[in-house]
Design a protein around this motif. Structure first.
Motif, short mmCIF file in Angstrom:
data_model
loop_
_atom_site.label_atom_id
_atom_site.label_comp_id
_atom_site.label_asym_id
_atom_site.label_seq_id
_atom_site.Cartn_x
_atom_site.Cartn_y
_atom_site.Cartn_z
N TYR A 10 0.85 -1.18 0.00
CA TYR A 10 0.00 0.00 0.00
C TYR A 10 0.89 1.23 0.00
O TYR A 10 1.95 1.25 0.62
CB TYR A 10 -0.91 0.02 1.22
CG TYR A 10 -1.98 -1.04 1.17
CD1 TYR A 10 -2.94 -1.02 0.17
CD2 TYR A 10 -2.03 -2.06 2.11
CE1 TYR A 10 -3.92 -1.99 0.10
CE2 TYR A 10 -3.00 -3.04 2.05
CZ TYR A 10 -3.94 -2.99 1.05
OH TYR A 10 -4.90 -3.96 0.98
N ALA A 14 -2.76 5.36 0.14
CA ALA A 14 -3.70 4.30 0.50
C ALA A 14 -3.85 4.20 2.01
O ALA A 14 -4.97 4.07 2.53
CB ALA A 14 -3.24 2.96 -0.08
N ARG A 25 -10.80 -4.02 1.79
CA ARG A 25 -9.91 -4.08 0.64
C ARG A 25 -10.05 -5.39 -0.12
O ARG A 25 -9.84 -5.45 -1.33
CB ARG A 25 -8.45 -3.86 1.06
CG ARG A 25 -8.19 -2.53 1.78
CD ARG A 25 -8.93 -1.33 1.21
NE ARG A 25 -8.73 -1.16 -0.22
CZ ARG A 25 -9.60 -0.57 -1.04
NH1 ARG A 25 -10.73 -0.08 -0.58
NH2 ARG A 25 -9.34 -0.45 -2.31
N ALA A 28 -12.91 -4.86 -2.56
CA ALA A 28 -12.50 -3.99 -3.67
C ALA A 28 -11.61 -4.76 -4.64
O ALA A 28 -11.73 -4.62 -5.86
CB ALA A 28 -11.77 -2.77 -3.13
N THR A 29 -10.73 -5.57 -4.09
CA THR A 29 -9.84 -6.38 -4.92
C THR A 29 -10.62 -7.42 -5.71
O THR A 29 -10.38 -7.64 -6.90
CB THR A 29 -8.77 -7.05 -4.05
OG1 THR A 29 -8.05 -6.03 -3.36
CG2 THR A 29 -7.81 -7.88 -4.87
N LEU A 32 -12.18 -5.97 -8.80
CA LEU A 32 -11.23 -5.74 -9.88
C LEU A 32 -10.84 -7.05 -10.57
O LEU A 32 -10.78 -7.12 -11.80
CB LEU A 32 -9.99 -5.01 -9.36
CG LEU A 32 -8.96 -4.59 -10.39
CD1 LEU A 32 -9.59 -3.72 -11.49
CD2 LEU A 32 -7.81 -3.86 -9.71
N VAL A 70 -4.53 -0.86 -13.50
CA VAL A 70 -5.56 -0.05 -12.84
C VAL A 70 -5.19 0.17 -11.37
O VAL A 70 -5.23 1.31 -10.88
CB VAL A 70 -6.95 -0.72 -12.95
CG1 VAL A 70 -7.96 -0.04 -12.05
CG2 VAL A 70 -7.42 -0.74 -14.39
N ALA A 71 -4.80 -0.90 -10.69
CA ALA A 71 -4.45 -0.79 -9.27
C ALA A 71 -3.24 0.12 -9.08
O ALA A 71 -3.23 0.98 -8.19
CB ALA A 71 -4.17 -2.17 -8.68
N ALA A 73 -2.12 2.48 -11.17
CA ALA A 73 -2.44 3.84 -11.59
C ALA A 73 -3.30 4.58 -10.57
O ALA A 73 -3.29 5.81 -10.52
CB ALA A 73 -3.15 3.81 -12.95
N SER A 74 -4.01 3.84 -9.74
CA SER A 74 -4.85 4.47 -8.73
C SER A 74 -4.03 5.19 -7.67
O SER A 74 -4.55 6.03 -6.94
CB SER A 74 -5.74 3.42 -8.05
OG SER A 74 -4.96 2.63 -7.14
N GLY A 75 -2.75 4.83 -7.58
CA GLY A 75 -1.90 5.42 -6.55
C GLY A 75 -2.02 4.72 -5.21
O GLY A 75 -1.40 5.11 -4.24
N ALA A 76 -2.81 3.65 -5.13
CA ALA A 76 -3.02 2.95 -3.87
C ALA A 76 -2.06 1.80 -3.65
O ALA A 76 -1.82 1.39 -2.52
CB ALA A 76 -4.46 2.43 -3.81
#
Length: 109
Positions: A10, A14, A25, A28-29, A32, A70-71, A73-76
């Motif tokens: 993280y 995040a 989490r 959310a995972t 995706l 995607v994960a 690029a989210s910055g998380a």
């Protein structure tokens, strides 16, 4: 369906988000992974060099890699690493196949 083990960390952003607004989490995972056409078998928060481990099955590895983009690029998430996992039965098949190929190879020297 091919199985993959994904690890990562993280980011500070995040951690700040989890502190401000605690969330599941794993859920959310799972969303995706399912958007990538796969199934999530397990999600664990971990200690050590990685903050989490995900075990997922996905037919098309390019879909999995897209989800990891995607994960990231989210910055998380950062330091995402993916490994293909093989069952004991798959390894046995590889050994048997290797035994049939062995005569075709001649090592150096």
């Amino acid at each position: 369906m091919p199985r993959f083990i994904i690890t990562g960390n993280y980011t500070q952003a995040a951690a700040k988000g989890m502190l401000t607004n605690p969330s599941d989490r794993g859920a959310a995972t799972r969303a995706l992974v399912e958007a990538a056409g796969g199934t999530m078998e397990a999600y664990y928060a971990t200690t050590g060099p990685s903050d989490f481990i995900i075990i997922a099955s996905v037919d098309d590895v390019t879909n999995l890699m897209s989800a990891l983009i995607v994960a990231g690029a989210s910055g998380a998430a950062s330091n995402l690493q993916t490994q293909r996992a093989f069952t004991s039965e798959e390894l046995l098949g590889m050994q048997q196949k290797a035994a049939t190929m062995a005569a075709a190879y001649s090592p150096p020297g």
